[in-house]
Design a protein around this motif. Structure first.
Motif, PDB file in Angstrom:
ATOM      1  N   PRO A  56       0.805  -1.231   0.000  1.00  0.00           N
ATOM      2  CA  PRO A  56       0.000   0.000   0.000  1.00  0.00           C
ATOM      3  C   PRO A  56       0.835   1.276   0.000  1.00  0.00           C
ATOM      4  N   ALA A  57       1.979   1.247   0.661  1.00  0.00           N
ATOM      5  CA  ALA A  57       2.835   2.443   0.719  1.00  0.00           C
ATOM      6  C   ALA A  57       3.308   2.859  -0.670  1.00  0.00           C
ATOM      7  N   GLU A  60       0.513   4.723  -2.312  1.00  0.00           N
ATOM      8  CA  GLU A  60       0.415   6.067  -1.732  1.00  0.00           C
ATOM      9  C   GLU A  60       1.489   6.987  -2.303  1.00  0.00           C
ATOM     10  N   LYS A  61       2.633   6.425  -2.623  1.00  0.00           N
ATOM     11  CA  LYS A  61       3.698   7.227  -3.226  1.00  0.00           C
ATOM     12  C   LYS A  61       3.309   7.678  -4.630  1.00  0.00           C
ATOM     13  N   ASP A  65      -1.035  10.144  -0.218  1.00  0.00           N
ATOM     14  CA  ASP A  65      -1.378   9.365   0.981  1.00  0.00           C
ATOM     15  C   ASP A  65      -2.815   9.538   1.438  1.00  0.00           C
ATOM     16  N   LYS A  66      -3.595  10.433   0.815  1.00  0.00           N
ATOM     17  CA  LYS A  66      -4.980  10.636   1.219  1.00  0.00           C
ATOM     18  C   LYS A  66      -5.980  10.015   0.245  1.00  0.00           C
ATOM     19  N   HIS A  69      -7.574   4.182  -2.480  1.00  0.00           N
ATOM     20  CA  HIS A  69      -7.296   3.445  -3.721  1.00  0.00           C
ATOM     21  C   HIS A  69      -7.765   2.000  -3.701  1.00  0.00           C
TER      22      HIS A  69
END
Length: 237
Positions: A56-57, A60-61, A65-66, A69
């Motif tokens: 997931p990180a 987010e990149k 990050d908000k 998805h």
């Protein structure tokens, strides 16, 4: 240095699944967590595409990050909508005057898809890109409704009117109700931004102004809710 290629970043389970099943979509890349890839395994296999499994990180990149998805995103070539001159003179089209919130745009596209509307027309200046939050909120509707952006809304309205569309602008203060104004034949419904309404020049290009008949104490609606009610009225005409 070559110019960067245009792209739509589409994320969320429903939006990605709809893009994958749209033969007009050219998919460049897919990122997914293990769980998300498992959910869409058959859909992805139908397009013979490889999926990059990520944490997931990593999403987010790519997306921020908000962003909600749901563990999956793809990069695709933007769809090429037709020019308004190429739209069939039939059914209903919807036009937006200074509506710019991507959540509202996406919600309206979703409603348009549900009611079989061929096109949503906005202005280049105020219309947000078709990917991202618009696609996520449209929940797959973007694959079924032409999202067309024009440089001049008044000119587009003039063309549609001459082509045979009845152009109705929505105005809560009108004496005429929408069900009274609608008749058989091609229809163009024009909605303005909340608290701003339609611009003077936009009003001049409409054949008439009409309101949604509301029996309750509150006479103003969110623009996507108004779009839903207007399209329902157009459907039962």
């Amino acid at each position: 240095m070559p110019a960067p290629q245009e792209q739509d970043l589409i994320y969320g389970t429903h939006a990605v699944a709809a893009a994958l099943t749209n033969p007009r979509r050219h998919i460049r890349h897919i990122w997914a967590t293990c769980n998300a890839a498992s959910r869409l395994r058959e859909t992805v296999a139908g397009r013979d595409l490889d999926v990059e499994i990520v944490q997931p990180a990593a999403l987010e990149k790519i997306l921020g990050d908000k962003v909600v998805h749901q563990g999956i995103a793809l990069e695709a070539v933007p769809l090429r909508p037709p020019h308004i001159e190429d739209l069939p003179v039939t059914g209903t089209v919807m036009l937006l005057d200074r509506v710019s919130d991507p959540r509202n745009i996406g919600a309206i596209i979703r409603v348009c898809a549900a009611f079989g509307v061929s096109a949503l027309i906005s202005t280049t200046r105020h219309g947000p890109p078709a990917g991202g939050l618009v696609a996520k909120t449209a929940s797959g509707g973007l694959e079924h409704v032409h999202y067309i952006k024009v440089p001049n809304l008044a000119r587009a309205l003039t063309y549609l009117s001459k082509a045979g569309f009845l152009i109705i602008g929505l105005d809560g203060g009108s004496d005429l109700t929408l069900d009274q104004a609608i008749r058989q034949g091609p229809l163009g419904l024009v909605l303005g931004a909340e608290n701003k309404g339609l611009r003077h020049l936009t009003r001049e290009r409409c054949d008439c102004m009409a309101r949604i008949a509301l029996p309750g104490a509150i006479a103003s609606l969110n623009v996507s809710t108004a779009a839903s009610l207007a399209l329902y009225a157009a459907t039962i005409r």
